[in-house]
Motif scaffolding. Sequence first.
Motif, PDB file in Angstrom:
ATOM      1  N   THR A  63      36.018  36.458  39.603  1.00 23.96           N
ATOM      2  CA  THR A  63      36.290  35.194  40.318  1.00 23.96           C
ATOM      3  C   THR A  63      34.980  34.849  41.097  1.00 23.96           C
ATOM      4  O   THR A  63      34.844  35.986  42.173  1.00 23.96           O
ATOM      5  CB  THR A  63      37.565  35.007  40.893  1.00 23.96           C
ATOM      6  OG1 THR A  63      38.608  35.422  39.846  1.00 23.96           O
ATOM      7  CG2 THR A  63      37.795  33.637  41.082  1.00 23.96           C
TER       8      THR A  63
ATOM      9  N   ASN B 109      35.917  33.615  35.809  1.00 19.41           N
ATOM     10  CA  ASN B 109      36.697  32.424  36.410  1.00 19.41           C
ATOM     11  C   ASN B 109      35.576  31.936  37.408  1.00 19.41           C
ATOM     12  O   ASN B 109      34.769  32.485  38.210  1.00 19.41           O
ATOM     13  CB  ASN B 109      37.690  32.826  37.070  1.00 19.41           C
ATOM     14  CG  ASN B 109      39.013  33.105  36.132  1.00 19.41           C
ATOM     15  OD1 ASN B 109      39.343  32.248  35.130  1.00 19.41           O
ATOM     16  ND2 ASN B 109      39.855  33.949  36.494  1.00 19.41           N
ATOM     17  N   ILE B 110      35.597  30.482  37.699  1.00 21.30           N
ATOM     18  CA  ILE B 110      34.891  29.983  38.823  1.00 21.30           C
ATOM     19  C   ILE B 110      35.793  29.195  39.393  1.00 21.30           C
ATOM     20  O   ILE B 110      36.556  28.072  39.067  1.00 21.30           O
ATOM     21  CB  ILE B 110      33.541  28.980  38.190  1.00 21.30           C
ATOM     22  CG1 ILE B 110      32.683  30.273  37.461  1.00 21.30           C
ATOM     23  CG2 ILE B 110      32.942  28.333  39.309  1.00 21.30           C
ATOM     24  CD1 ILE B 110      31.319  29.506  37.064  1.00 21.30           C
ATOM     25  N   SER B 111      35.908  29.512  40.673  1.00 21.12           N
ATOM     26  CA  SER B 111      37.111  28.866  41.457  1.00 21.12           C
ATOM     27  C   SER B 111      36.466  27.910  42.554  1.00 21.12           C
ATOM     28  O   SER B 111      35.741  28.485  43.336  1.00 21.12           O
ATOM     29  CB  SER B 111      37.926  29.917  42.055  1.00 21.12           C
ATOM     30  OG  SER B 111      38.513  29.053  43.266  1.00 21.12           O
ATOM     31  N   PRO B 112      36.838  26.614  42.811  1.00 16.43           N
ATOM     32  CA  PRO B 112      36.605  25.961  43.857  1.00 16.43           C
ATOM     33  C   PRO B 112      37.447  25.782  45.099  1.00 16.43           C
ATOM     34  O   PRO B 112      37.491  24.797  45.799  1.00 16.43           O
ATOM     35  CB  PRO B 112      36.602  24.263  42.882  1.00 16.43           C
ATOM     36  CG  PRO B 112      37.947  24.577  41.934  1.00 16.43           C
ATOM     37  CD  PRO B 112      38.081  26.050  41.718  1.00 16.43           C
ATOM     38  N   ALA B 113      38.238  26.643  45.239  1.00 14.93           N
ATOM     39  CA  ALA B 113      39.122  26.512  46.143  1.00 14.93           C
ATOM     40  C   ALA B 113      38.696  26.629  47.656  1.00 14.93           C
ATOM     41  O   ALA B 113      37.292  26.926  47.762  1.00 14.93           O
ATOM     42  CB  ALA B 113      39.887  28.031  46.295  1.00 14.93           C
ATOM     43  N   VAL B 114      39.177  26.015  48.598  1.00 10.16           N
ATOM     44  CA  VAL B 114      38.596  25.598  49.854  1.00 10.16           C
ATOM     45  C   VAL B 114      39.779  26.079  50.824  1.00 10.16           C
ATOM     46  O   VAL B 114      40.710  25.924  50.641  1.00 10.16           O
ATOM     47  CB  VAL B 114      38.200  24.359  50.095  1.00 10.16           C
ATOM     48  CG1 VAL B 114      37.902  24.047  51.324  1.00 10.16           C
ATOM     49  CG2 VAL B 114      37.319  23.547  49.039  1.00 10.16           C
ATOM     50  N   PRO B 115      39.577  27.010  51.742  1.00 10.15           N
ATOM     51  CA  PRO B 115      38.007  27.923  51.811  1.00 10.15           C
ATOM     52  C   PRO B 115      37.740  28.788  50.583  1.00 10.15           C
ATOM     53  O   PRO B 115      38.488  29.269  49.722  1.00 10.15           O
ATOM     54  CB  PRO B 115      38.064  28.864  53.007  1.00 10.15           C
ATOM     55  CG  PRO B 115      39.522  29.071  53.098  1.00 10.15           C
ATOM     56  CD  PRO B 115      40.270  27.742  52.555  1.00 10.15           C
TER      57      PRO B 115
ATOM     58  N   SER C 269      32.901  28.300  43.442  1.00 10.17           N
ATOM     59  CA  SER C 269      32.270  27.171  42.719  1.00 10.17           C
ATOM     60  C   SER C 269      30.963  27.114  43.474  1.00 10.17           C
ATOM     61  O   SER C 269      29.820  26.826  42.535  1.00 10.17           O
ATOM     62  CB  SER C 269      33.052  26.182  42.659  1.00 10.17           C
ATOM     63  OG  SER C 269      32.301  25.044  42.017  1.00 10.17           O
TER      64      SER C 269
ATOM     65  N   ALA D 169      36.932  31.546  47.866  1.00 10.54           N
ATOM     66  CA  ALA D 169      37.476  32.781  47.375  1.00 10.54           C
ATOM     67  C   ALA D 169      36.270  33.718  47.402  1.00 10.54           C
ATOM     68  O   ALA D 169      35.314  33.450  46.910  1.00 10.54           O
ATOM     69  CB  ALA D 169      38.057  33.026  46.319  1.00 10.54           C
TER      70      ALA D 169
ATOM     71  N   ARG E 179      26.258  28.636  35.295  1.00  8.27           N
ATOM     72  CA  ARG E 179      27.210  27.879  34.474  1.00  8.27           C
ATOM     73  C   ARG E 179      26.808  27.801  32.804  1.00  8.27           C
ATOM     74  O   ARG E 179      27.777  27.673  32.197  1.00  8.27           O
ATOM     75  CB  ARG E 179      27.435  26.418  34.955  1.00  8.27           C
ATOM     76  CG  ARG E 179      28.195  26.471  36.214  1.00  8.27           C
ATOM     77  CD  ARG E 179      27.965  25.424  37.219  1.00  8.27           C
ATOM     78  NE  ARG E 179      28.673  25.516  38.460  1.00  8.27           N
ATOM     79  CZ  ARG E 179      29.616  25.083  38.707  1.00  8.27           C
ATOM     80  NH1 ARG E 179      30.460  24.483  37.702  1.00  8.27           N
ATOM     81  NH2 ARG E 179      30.290  25.563  39.976  1.00  8.27           N
TER      82      ARG E 179
ATOM     83  N   ARG F 245      23.640  26.225  38.300  1.00 11.11           N
ATOM     84  CA  ARG F 245      23.586  25.641  36.874  1.00 11.11           C
ATOM     85  C   ARG F 245      23.268  26.778  35.845  1.00 11.11           C
ATOM     86  O   ARG F 245      23.904  26.730  34.808  1.00 11.11           O
ATOM     87  CB  ARG F 245      22.601  24.394  37.018  1.00 11.11           C
ATOM     88  CG  ARG F 245      22.679  23.638  35.548  1.00 11.11           C
ATOM     89  CD  ARG F 245      21.837  22.311  35.550  1.00 11.11           C
ATOM     90  NE  ARG F 245      22.131  21.760  34.140  1.00 11.11           N
ATOM     91  CZ  ARG F 245      21.046  21.688  33.269  1.00 11.11           C
ATOM     92  NH1 ARG F 245      19.955  22.354  33.507  1.00 11.11           N
ATOM     93  NH2 ARG F 245      21.286  21.242  32.175  1.00 11.11           N
TER      94      ARG F 245
END
Lengths: 333, 309
Positions: free
Chosen positions: B166, B205-211, B169, B213, B177, B174
């Motif tokens: 993981t 997996n590409i995670s946009p979680a804030v803050p 993001s 990961a 991706r 690019r």
Amino acid sequence: MIHDPTLRDGQHAVRHRLGLAELRRYAEAADAARIPVVEVGHGNGLGASSLQVGQAAVGDEEMLATVREALRHSRMGVFMLPGWGTSDDLRRAMAHGVDVFRVGVHATEASLAERHLGVLRDAGAEAHCVLMMSHMAAPEELAEQAVRAVGYGAQAVGIMDSAGHFLPADVTARIGAIVEAVDAVPVIFHGHNNLGMAVANSVAAADAGALIIDGCARGFGAGAGNTQLEVLVPVLERSGYATGIDLYALLDAADLAERELMPAPPVTASMSIVSGLAGVFSGFKHRVVELSAAAGVDPRDVFFELGRRQAIAGQEDLIVDVVAELSSRRTDG
Amino acid sequence: MSPAAGLTSARPKVADPVTVAVIGTGAIGRDLVSKIDRSPALDCRLVAGRNPASAGLRYAESLGYATTADGIEALLTAPRPFDVVFDATSAASHRDHWPLLEPLGTLVIDLTPSKVGQMVAPTVTGVSPATGRNVNLISCGGQASVPVVHALAAHFPVSYFEVVSTVASDVAGRATRLNLDEYVATTANAVTTFSGVTDVKAILNISPAVPPATFRTAVHARMADADPVAVRAVAERAAEQVRSFAPGYEVVACTATGDLVTITLEVMAHSDVLPPYAGNLDIINSAAVMVAEQYATRPDRALRAGVAS
């Protein structure tokens, strides 16, 4: 237009263990009801059979070959997640006569679909892009992502309420924003029923201009399940949206699904309400319950903590960490 | 700044530093330049991008390095070949770059999942490949997982490996991706090559979680009679070795259920330019810089450069 992922999203409820005989019988029943698109595969789509989310009982190609034979009127659909499935999986699926390809990406990550939407576009296949976990993004952000997906070649674009978190007004705002931003292609809504809102949310989506609505027989799907198809269709008809689906044959297909695909139809169990409120993908449920029980922690706390960490679909490995952390906190305390 | 200006204003650090060029000015290229800057054995002579406005080129300029927006052409027309070229573009671009760079006799260190060159994971293969002038750093998930799968396969009867990484993001550019297919194929190939286990799967997996990961890789292994304590000990020994070049590499969890073992690895970045969660870039770049530094001591390089060793 109705899109039926019973044989794909339903797999989450049975740990991806549907066999070929079950796939064939439901596909034949759905075909008899004239359901426009029947989607099939592992719950996470092409190439996703894994320890991370569960290994499928049968391989992608066997599933596709079996369902292809069973469908005479309905078109066959598949789902894929970039980073899980690959372009080779798409090409193999094309060879099996798939009509509709859906590329799924997290709500804010449309650019992950650029490569695969391009592969599908270049092959002349019908490609859709769906933004998952869409409650994690604002309407304007989703609209912007949808525009990008169309730019990459998506011929339909939309959102999944993967956690079953939306209320109808949330759906109206999001579908409305997307419809306004992408007037050239149909917009998709895919609901989950954690808070008992899936059918109401789907009607809100149609009223806001969505043209493709997803539903599963008996709501077959992870946790509280998906939008219940045989309720959705007559409700849409009464609301003035023609579906072209034969009601009695649809009800027969749903009865068959209950009998043959699932140990029991999904119910809105306490844990599903919690995952909907926490905004966590329903597919996490089995592992959360299992690992929480083994560690002696409250699975509800695990769901809320996963929500706080903004776990996205596919990050099942985080469950282990969260359970371990809650367990050690409890011991320390 | 012109490439020629950079070539005449070398910044010697040691008596005979390796001259290097970097192609690609995304997140990987930028961190790479910062790590080269810290290395006394490497002398960065050119940073080549495609977009004159890129932040990566501006960063290289701020450190005083020659830059160009002419991409690979600027390397090919340089008056004297570079000892080492780091390719931080994309898998497709690297396949185009390699036939152009090969005749120059340069050592090419490829940070894309192109599968073209010889795979290197420092603690498993060493950093001085015996053959070939194209070294491939596999992928971030490959660098994180290969040391552990290699060690596990040597100690336990593993029948299946799965590596799930993981990445945050905002540190997945690019090229990453667009290269998910290559990532999956190259990482799975490396796991098989270095573990001998043929039934493998790689997932990203590409995670946009804030803050955001921290970069993590879960290694799932199927083996009979799994003993989590023994497995963890083997994984910890492998991790200790990796920390010699990537200090933020850690085993954060190890669990066993029946014949399934899951080892979770995290990598914190130790970098001048990366946020701590970008361990994906830190581990692959740290490995790449080690390969180049090792090359500085190689007799074949000294001979080619006409220097007695």
